[in-house]
Scaffold this active site. Sequence first.
Site, short mmCIF file in Angstrom:
data_model
loop_
_atom_site.label_atom_id
_atom_site.label_comp_id
_atom_site.label_asym_id
_atom_site.label_seq_id
_atom_site.Cartn_x
_atom_site.Cartn_y
_atom_site.Cartn_z
N LYS A 117 4.50 -0.65 -11.54
CA LYS A 117 3.19 0.00 -11.45
C LYS A 117 2.89 0.50 -10.04
O LYS A 117 3.43 -0.01 -9.06
CB LYS A 117 2.08 -1.00 -11.79
CG LYS A 117 2.16 -1.50 -13.20
CD LYS A 117 0.86 -2.15 -13.61
CE LYS A 117 0.68 -3.55 -13.09
NZ LYS A 117 -0.45 -4.24 -13.72
N VAL A 157 0.85 -1.20 0.00
CA VAL A 157 0.00 0.00 0.00
C VAL A 157 0.88 1.24 0.00
O VAL A 157 0.68 2.19 -0.77
CB VAL A 157 -0.96 -0.01 1.22
CG1 VAL A 157 -1.68 1.32 1.34
CG2 VAL A 157 -1.96 -1.16 1.10
N ASP A 204 2.53 1.63 -3.38
CA ASP A 204 1.57 2.09 -4.40
C ASP A 204 1.33 3.60 -4.28
O ASP A 204 1.33 4.33 -5.28
CB ASP A 204 0.23 1.34 -4.24
CG ASP A 204 0.14 0.10 -5.15
OD1 ASP A 204 1.04 -0.10 -5.98
OD2 ASP A 204 -0.85 -0.64 -5.05
N1 LIG Z 1 1.63 -2.16 -7.74
C1 LIG Z 1 1.70 -3.46 -7.84
O1 LIG Z 1 2.21 -4.00 -8.83
C2 LIG Z 1 1.14 -4.33 -6.74
C3 LIG Z 1 1.41 -5.70 -6.75
C4 LIG Z 1 0.93 -6.49 -5.70
C5 LIG Z 1 0.20 -5.90 -4.67
N2 LIG Z 1 -0.07 -4.55 -4.72
C6 LIG Z 1 -0.84 -3.92 -3.66
O2 LIG Z 1 -0.16 -4.10 -2.43
C7 LIG Z 1 -1.14 -4.03 -1.39
C8 LIG Z 1 -0.88 -5.12 -0.37
O3 LIG Z 1 0.40 -4.91 0.16
P1 LIG Z 1 0.90 -5.65 1.49
O4 LIG Z 1 0.40 -7.04 1.48
O5 LIG Z 1 2.34 -5.39 1.59
O6 LIG Z 1 0.07 -4.96 2.66
P2 LIG Z 1 0.15 -3.53 3.35
O7 LIG Z 1 0.96 -2.59 2.57
O8 LIG Z 1 -1.26 -3.18 3.64
O9 LIG Z 1 0.92 -3.83 4.71
C9 LIG Z 1 0.30 -4.65 5.67
C10 LIG Z 1 0.53 -4.16 7.08
O10 LIG Z 1 1.78 -4.60 7.54
C11 LIG Z 1 2.46 -3.56 8.25
N3 LIG Z 1 3.87 -3.83 8.04
C12 LIG Z 1 4.58 -3.61 6.93
N4 LIG Z 1 5.82 -4.07 7.07
C13 LIG Z 1 5.91 -4.58 8.31
C14 LIG Z 1 6.95 -5.23 9.03
N5 LIG Z 1 8.13 -5.47 8.47
N6 LIG Z 1 6.69 -5.65 10.30
C15 LIG Z 1 5.47 -5.46 10.85
N7 LIG Z 1 4.43 -4.86 10.21
C16 LIG Z 1 4.67 -4.44 8.95
C17 LIG Z 1 1.97 -2.31 7.62
O11 LIG Z 1 2.08 -1.23 8.53
C18 LIG Z 1 0.53 -2.66 7.27
O12 LIG Z 1 -0.30 -2.35 8.37
C19 LIG Z 1 -2.51 -4.12 -2.04
O13 LIG Z 1 -3.10 -2.85 -2.05
C20 LIG Z 1 -2.19 -4.56 -3.45
O14 LIG Z 1 -3.15 -4.10 -4.37
C21 LIG Z 1 0.40 -3.77 -5.72
#
Ligand SMILES: NC(=O)c1ccc[n+]([C@@H]2O[C@H](COP(=O)([O-])OP(=O)(O)OC[C@H]3O[C@@H](n4cnc5c(N)ncnc54)[C@H](O)[C@@H]3O)[C@@H](O)[C@H]2O)c1
Length: 374
Positions: free
Chosen positions: A141, A105, A108
């Site tokens: 992206k 997130v 992005d």
């Molecule tokens: N742009 C792209 O190509 C692409 C590809 C895949 C996913 N995404 C997007 O990524 C998002 C999902 O990302 P995500 O799964 O990383 O979730 P996220 O970014 O929501 O992070 C999840 C949670 O973990 C916490 N966190 C992060 N790192 C941590 C750590 N090392 N230790 C403890 N807590 C931590 C964060 O504060 C957050 O609350 C979705 O919105 C998805 O659409 C984008």
Amino acid sequence: MRCKRGSEFSVFRTPGLLAAGEVPTWFNSMLGGRTTLVVTTPTVHRLYGTQLVSALQHVGARVDVLVLECRETEKTLEQVERVCSRACDLGLRRDDIVVALGGGVCSDIVTVAASLIRRSVSHVRVPTTLVGQVDAGVGIKGAVNFGHKKSFLGVFHPPTAVAIDSVALATLPAPAIRDGIAEILKIALVHDASLFAGLEAFAPQLVAQRFQSETGDELIEQAIVAMLEELETNAYEHQTYRRLVDLGHTFGPRLEEAQGFGVTHGTTVAVDIALSTAIGVELGLLRPNDQRRILDVIRACGLPVWSQALTLALCHRAIVDAERHRGGALNLIVPCGIGSACVVPDAGSVAGVLHHALRRARAATVERMELATA
Ligand SMILES: NC(=O)c1ccc[n+]([C@@H]2O[C@H](COP(=O)([O-])OP(=O)(O)OC[C@H]3O[C@@H](n4cnc5c(N)ncnc54)[C@H](O)[C@@H]3O)[C@@H](O)[C@H]2O)c1
Ligand SMILES: [Zn+2]
């Protein structure tokens, strides 16, 4: 007029960066002496902010930190504007840098903001989730949700560099590790049978140990390489809308929307892969034995293979939306073996087997419950 723009960026392993603020050699050339706006989330800031800031200051960067709520419900244009506002207040120059320190997130939001600030400034990503390290952080992206639409507004804006330090995964909650495994499974299924074998052999340990092992490091690297090889052929998606990395991303986004973004991205990817696998079997493209292996890995990671929200109506809506997104054809990706996938271009053939595929996918949960109670 004819003009071309190529993109190139490096993904570096940076062990020691987030644990001890150790400075990677490339920091000096890419970040040294610049104003650097680090965007991060409250949790990640508390855990790793000091180490990253100290490494940046070590190469003479002038660092400012913006802590943003980066939950899925906050993946919005408003958050992008907050980053842009801070950049404006800081007087960020065209040759300065924005750094994303956080999960998908965060990266992005930063990717979209960096593409807008002064029509585009560089950004560096330091992904701290498994999803970030193997997927969101290493692609080109970025997108935010718009209204109720998942990732509707977005850009292609490659990072200048990506820093991968798997030590960050040690503090991730288990569900977030599982989310990342769903993306690793996706890339394994379409590109790399040996990566799939790695998941098959080690999934429960990988979750329990948060990838803090040699095997964990190797699989992350293998997943990143597979992802980059797959993206490289059509990074800007202008050559074709047939993308194998779309496996797991046709029905999943609609599931996220239907549940008000109250479920994680990775769980919907897993459910989508399970359904696409069932569609593959119904279309005669995948052997039932391979379906069993795929479902076993999903379950071994503690990921779901089914969701009550996966109705026939939702699937039909997903098909219509995917066609809009993929230039008029469905281009559904279904595994047709382990490590290879097929594109099913037309919606009609998928719609024809959807009812049976849903039953097949749901039966997999029932089978499991029967096994558990036997
Ligand atoms: N742009 C792209 O190509 C692409 C590809 C895949 C996913 N995404 C997007 O990524 C998002 C999902 O990302 P995500 O799964 O990383 O979730 P996220 O970014 O929501 O992070 C999840 C949670 O973990 C916490 N966190 C992060 N790192 C941590 C750590 N090392 N230790 C403890 N807590 C931590 C964060 O504060 C957050 O609350 C979705 O919105 C998805 O659409 C984008
Ligand atoms: Zn994804």
